[in-house]
Design a protein around this motif. Structure first.
Motif, PDB file in Angstrom:
ATOM      1  N   VAL A   1      -1.070  -8.381   3.554  1.00 46.42           N
ATOM      2  CA  VAL A   1      -1.061  -8.288   2.093  1.00 46.42           C
ATOM      3  C   VAL A   1      -2.497  -8.235   1.597  1.00 46.42           C
ATOM      4  O   VAL A   1      -3.329  -9.065   1.973  1.00 46.42           O
ATOM      5  CB  VAL A   1      -0.334  -9.493   1.476  1.00 46.42           C
ATOM      6  N   GLN A   2      -2.778  -7.260   0.745  1.00 55.45           N
ATOM      7  CA  GLN A   2      -4.124  -7.128   0.182  1.00 55.45           C
ATOM      8  C   GLN A   2      -4.060  -7.131  -1.332  1.00 55.45           C
ATOM      9  O   GLN A   2      -3.220  -6.455  -1.924  1.00 55.45           O
ATOM     10  CB  GLN A   2      -4.771  -5.827   0.658  1.00 55.45           C
ATOM     11  N   LEU A   3      -4.934  -7.898  -1.918  1.00 56.81           N
ATOM     12  CA  LEU A   3      -5.111  -7.875  -3.367  1.00 56.81           C
ATOM     13  C   LEU A   3      -6.491  -7.314  -3.653  1.00 56.81           C
ATOM     14  O   LEU A   3      -7.468  -7.678  -2.983  1.00 56.81           O
ATOM     15  CB  LEU A   3      -5.005  -9.289  -3.955  1.00 56.81           C
ATOM     16  N   GLN A   4      -6.561  -6.443  -4.637  1.00 58.67           N
ATOM     17  CA  GLN A   4      -7.829  -5.803  -4.969  1.00 58.67           C
ATOM     18  C   GLN A   4      -8.207  -6.151  -6.400  1.00 58.67           C
ATOM     19  O   GLN A   4      -7.527  -5.738  -7.338  1.00 58.67           O
ATOM     20  CB  GLN A   4      -7.707  -4.294  -4.800  1.00 58.67           C
ATOM     21  N   ALA A   5      -9.279  -6.895  -6.538  1.00 59.83           N
ATOM     22  CA  ALA A   5      -9.788  -7.252  -7.857  1.00 59.83           C
ATOM     23  C   ALA A   5     -10.881  -6.279  -8.246  1.00 59.83           C
ATOM     24  O   ALA A   5     -11.737  -5.937  -7.431  1.00 59.83           O
ATOM     25  CB  ALA A   5     -10.332  -8.676  -7.844  1.00 59.83           C
ATOM     26  N   SER A   6     -10.856  -5.843  -9.486  1.00 63.25           N
ATOM     27  CA  SER A   6     -11.869  -4.910  -9.961  1.00 63.25           C
ATOM     28  C   SER A   6     -12.087  -5.107 -11.451  1.00 63.25           C
ATOM     29  O   SER A   6     -11.344  -5.839 -12.110  1.00 63.25           O
ATOM     30  CB  SER A   6     -11.434  -3.465  -9.682  1.00 63.25           C
ATOM     31  N   GLY A   7     -13.123  -4.441 -11.984  1.00 65.33           N
ATOM     32  CA  GLY A   7     -13.380  -4.487 -13.411  1.00 65.33           C
ATOM     33  C   GLY A   7     -14.550  -5.353 -13.826  1.00 65.33           C
ATOM     34  O   GLY A   7     -14.890  -5.419 -15.008  1.00 65.33           O
ATOM     35  N   GLY A   8     -15.148  -6.044 -12.872  1.00 68.37           N
ATOM     36  CA  GLY A   8     -16.297  -6.869 -13.214  1.00 68.37           C
ATOM     37  C   GLY A   8     -17.497  -6.027 -13.625  1.00 68.37           C
ATOM     38  O   GLY A   8     -17.510  -4.812 -13.465  1.00 68.37           O
TER      39      GLY A   8
END
Length: 127
Positions: free
Chosen positions: A2-9
């Motif tokens: 399972v991979q979660l990708q955080a972005s937008g910083g």
């Protein structure tokens, strides 16, 4: 896996806004059953819970420090959770992480409630 990708910083001035995204491509379970939380960690400080949306019961939670400024939302069809951050302050500067877990109570602020974590995205608020 399972991979979660955080972005937008990014870097913004005090009073500015950013929207973070947490995406789980190919999430092998029903995203609508999971709670997705945002934590942050500033340099030299412990990780702290910021906000959570429990897709299972639609409850939303916020830390007192961000209440009224941050809004969490979910777009289950896209396996994505957003964190809209307004009126940003220098003390909001941190690496922001998203996490997913099955949450059955209100202990959303405990990091051990979450099984899956993203890699983090840096938010810098400075003039």
């Amino acid at each position: 896996e399972v991979q979660l990708q955080a972005s937008g910083g990014g870097s913004v001035r005090p009073g500015g806004s950013l929207r973070l995204s947490c995406t789980a491509p190919g999430f092998p379970y029903d995203f609508g059953d999971y709670a997705i939380a945002w934590f942050r960690q500033a340099p030299g400080r412990e990780r702290e819970a910021v906000s959570c949306i429990n897709n299972g019961d639609s409850k939303r939670y916020y830390a007192d420090s961000v209440k009224g400024r941050y809004t969490i939302s979910s777009e289950n069809a896209k396996n994505t959770v957003y964190l809209q951050m307004n009126s940003l302050k220098p003390e909001d500067t941190a690496v922001y992480y998203c996490a997913a877990g099955l949450l059955y109570g209100d202990s959303w602020y405990l990091d051990y409630e979450y099984d899956y974590w993203g890699q983090g995205t840096l938010v810098t608020v400075s003039s």
